[in-house]
Design an enzyme around this catalytic site. Structure first.
Site, short mmCIF file in Angstrom:
data_model
loop_
_atom_site.label_atom_id
_atom_site.label_comp_id
_atom_site.label_asym_id
_atom_site.label_seq_id
_atom_site.Cartn_x
_atom_site.Cartn_y
_atom_site.Cartn_z
CG LEU A 1 -2.10 -1.00 1.13
CD1 LEU A 1 -2.93 -0.96 2.40
CD2 LEU A 1 -2.99 -0.76 -0.08
CB CYS B 1 1.52 -0.23 7.44
SG CYS B 1 2.40 1.32 7.62
CG HIS B 2 -0.96 -3.26 5.84
ND1 HIS B 2 -0.56 -2.09 5.26
CD2 HIS B 2 -2.24 -3.06 6.26
CE1 HIS B 2 -1.55 -1.21 5.33
NE2 HIS B 2 -2.58 -1.77 5.92
N GLY B 3 2.63 -5.70 7.95
CA GLY B 3 3.43 -6.87 8.25
C GLY B 3 4.17 -7.53 7.11
#
Length: 186
Positions: free
Chosen positions: A127, A150-152
């Protein structure tokens, strides 16, 4: 009733009018095209990059102060670019990974121009976050490279995605070594 006599086909009459009309239609159409192109050209030309943007199209980076094991971040085209002077262990680790273990298979050799140096755009391919791992105090993830909190997403020492939602490896921009200590990106 008396018939009106029509002139023969080749005697002038309607045929000359048709020829002139065809020419005028063709000339008017050509002028419309030329005029339209002249009106649209400034709009198209305005879409070209500005001079300040073109100046950022490539940058030169002096990497002489970067010691083995260290990394720097530079800005190119408004994006962070990670430059890491990798250790022999990091290179060996990256080259030992089997291709079937990678989400986006790419060899370490295909991602570098000169073996100890890794140059890549520091934007997560999930992202658009900026992964951590450039500074010694930042977490490097499970594979010793970069980690996007943020999202791993976890990246290895070659910037390849190993775990998490990111679909692709960190992008390697076009770059070249001008000499042993200067890299031109872009």
């Amino acid at each position: 009733m008396a018939e009106i006599a029509k002139p023969a086909h080749g005697s002038g009459g309607d045929h000359d009018g048709e020829t002139r009309r065809d020419f005028l239609i063709l000339a008017a159409g050509a002028m419309t095209v030329v005029g339209g192109a002249a009106a649209v050209w400034p709009l198209i030309d305005a879409l070209n990059p500005a001079a300040d943007v073109l100046a950022l199209a490539s940058i030169e980076v002096d990497v002489s102060p970067v010691e083995v094991g260290q990394a720097i971040t530079v800005t190119w085209r408004g994006k962070p670019v990670f430059i890491r002077h990798r250790t022999a262990e990091e290179i060996e680790e990256a080259r030992a990974v089997p291709m079937e273990d990678l989400i986006d298979p790419a060899t370490d050799e295909s991602r570098v121009v000169e073996a100890p140096w890794l140059v890549m755009v520091g934007i997560c391919t999930h992202l658009g976050c900026v992964p951590l791992g450039q500074k010694p105090s930042e977490p490097k993830g499970e594979y010793g490279g970069w980690f996007c909190p943020c999202h791993g997403s976890h990246y290895d020492t070659s910037g390849r995605i190993r775990k998490g939602p990111a679909p692709l490896n960190l992008v390697v921009p076009e770059y070249a070594f001008d000499d042993e200590t200067t890299i031109t990106i872009g």
